[in-house]
Design an enzyme around this catalytic site. Structure first.
Site, PDB file in Angstrom:
ATOM      1  N   GLY A 184     -10.038  -3.665   2.248  1.00  0.00           N
ATOM      2  CA  GLY A 184      -9.076  -3.498   3.347  1.00  0.00           C
ATOM      3  C   GLY A 184      -9.308  -2.199   4.093  1.00  0.00           C
ATOM      4  O   GLY A 184     -10.356  -1.555   3.977  1.00  0.00           O
ATOM      5  N   ASP A 185      -8.289  -1.809   4.861  1.00  0.00           N
ATOM      6  CA  ASP A 185      -8.408  -0.621   5.704  1.00  0.00           C
ATOM      7  C   ASP A 185      -8.183   0.683   4.945  1.00  0.00           C
ATOM      8  O   ASP A 185      -8.687   1.734   5.359  1.00  0.00           O
ATOM      9  CB  ASP A 185      -7.392  -0.694   6.852  1.00  0.00           C
ATOM     10  CG  ASP A 185      -5.959  -0.772   6.322  1.00  0.00           C
ATOM     11  OD1 ASP A 185      -5.705  -1.624   5.429  1.00  0.00           O
ATOM     12  OD2 ASP A 185      -5.110   0.012   6.772  1.00  0.00           O
TER      13      ASP A 185
ATOM     14  N   THR B 119       0.837  -1.209   0.000  1.00  0.00           N
ATOM     15  CA  THR B 119       0.000   0.000   0.000  1.00  0.00           C
ATOM     16  C   THR B 119       0.872   1.260   0.000  1.00  0.00           C
ATOM     17  O   THR B 119       1.966   1.252   0.568  1.00  0.00           O
ATOM     18  CB  THR B 119      -0.868  -0.027   1.275  1.00  0.00           C
ATOM     19  OG1 THR B 119      -1.703  -1.174   1.217  1.00  0.00           O
ATOM     20  CG2 THR B 119      -1.704   1.223   1.424  1.00  0.00           C
TER      21      THR B 119
END
Ligand code: GLY
Length: 320
Positions: A217-218, A187
């Site tokens: 995802g986050d 990321t």
């Protein structure tokens, strides 16, 4: 009312606290023995290019948001990182992209998930933020919104790289986890304090190799992988997204600083320790209104860089 990025730089408070900028390109089991000198030099040059792009914006009096966007666009276009071009493959063999951006001044935010054709998902996230009607768009709807805004799209070949395809094939053939094949969460993210005293954060990712069932995802979840609040800090995270969502990492760090008055490094380290306790790996970058740029990661390394108006300018990979 959502404040356009271009207007931010013109609103001066009359004092100039200077600017601070930090970036990451993912955290993981980076190890000097596993990377050649050339690979290390290539990653450092890529980080430096993104750091320089954001720093140039801030040095020219531009806004934190513009700096974050400028750096992330460069990292998204670089196939070495798991965002935009070079993103990991889903189980089905597609590149599905997530991104978020947040303006610390008014806490306006934009996020997208499951995007497959927009060249720079961070630009799309910022278009969502500027539009202001919604915060989080997904899949076909996000693509339609990008079309309405006239954003640049690319064919699937633009995003796909051979190395990522091989990682998916190995994961399937050997029944491995995403971390086994990638050794890192690639990321990318950036956080900035501009010389008007405003903060911004942004994060962009392809998620995890072999992700299925529309997994998110986050990174695009405001408060998990991305958060900015002018009162305390701007945070961008990288790591095993499920754990970062469960801890609410980015907001939790800001809340500890705002409510308990905790120092930036201490808050970041405490929250990363919580992630570790649950079994998650990764890291965060943050900047504060006072001009600190802080890293915290519980992995062997994190691709990272930071710069400020006092001459700080560094990129690094390993823990030292
Ligand atoms: N941290 C990125 C993800 O889990 O998707």
């Amino acid at each position: 009312m959502i404040i356009p990025a271009s207007a931010l730089a013109q609103e001066s408070t009359g004092t100039s606290p200077g600017w601070t900028f930090a970036i990451h390109g993912g955290a993981g089991t980076m190890d000097p023995d596993r990377m050649t000198e050339q690979q290390q030099a290539d990653y450092k040059a890529a980080l430096q290019a993104a750091l320089d792009a954001g720093s140039a914006v801030l040095d020219g009096g531009g806004s934190a948001l513009e700096a974050v966007r400028a750096a992330i666009v460069i990292l998204e276009d670089d196939p070495k990182f798991n965002a935009g071009r070079g993103a990991v493959f889903t189980w089905e063999g597609a590149n599905e992209l997530d991104a978020a951006i947040m303006d610390g001044r008014d806490r306006s935010a934009g996020a997208v998930t499951g995007v497959t054709s927009v060249r720079n998902p961070i630009v799309l996230a910022d278009a969502v933020r500027q539009d202001g009607r919604h915060v989080f768009l997904s899949g076909a709807g996000a693509e339609e919104f990008a079309g309405d805004k006239g954003l640049e799209t690319m064919p699937p070949e633009w995003f796909a790289t051979e190395a990522r395809r091989e990682a998916l094939e190995r994961l399937k053939a050997e029944q491995l986890s995403a971390m086994d094949v990638d050794h890192k969460f690639g990321t990318v993210g950036a956080v900035a304090l501009d010389s008007q005293g405003h903060l911004a954060a942004g994060t962009s990712t392809g998620g995890l190799t072999g992700k299925r069932w529309g997994r998110i995802g986050d990174a695009p979840i405001i408060g998990a992988g991305t958060y900015a609040d002018d009162r305390v800090c701007a945070v961008s995270a990288t790591g095993a997204g499920e754990y970062f969502i469960r801890v609410g990492v980015a907001h939790e760090i800001c809340a500890r600083m705002r409510i308990a008055g905790e120092a930036a490094q201490s808050a970041a380290d405490a929250v990363m320790a919580e992630v570790k306790e649950l079994g998650g790996d990764g890291g965060v970058i943050l900047v504060t209104p006072e001009g600190e740029a802080v890293f915290s990661f519980n992995t062997a390394g994190m691709y990272r860089g930071r710069a400020d108006s006092n001459g700080l300018n560094e990129v690094a990979i390993f823990r030292d």
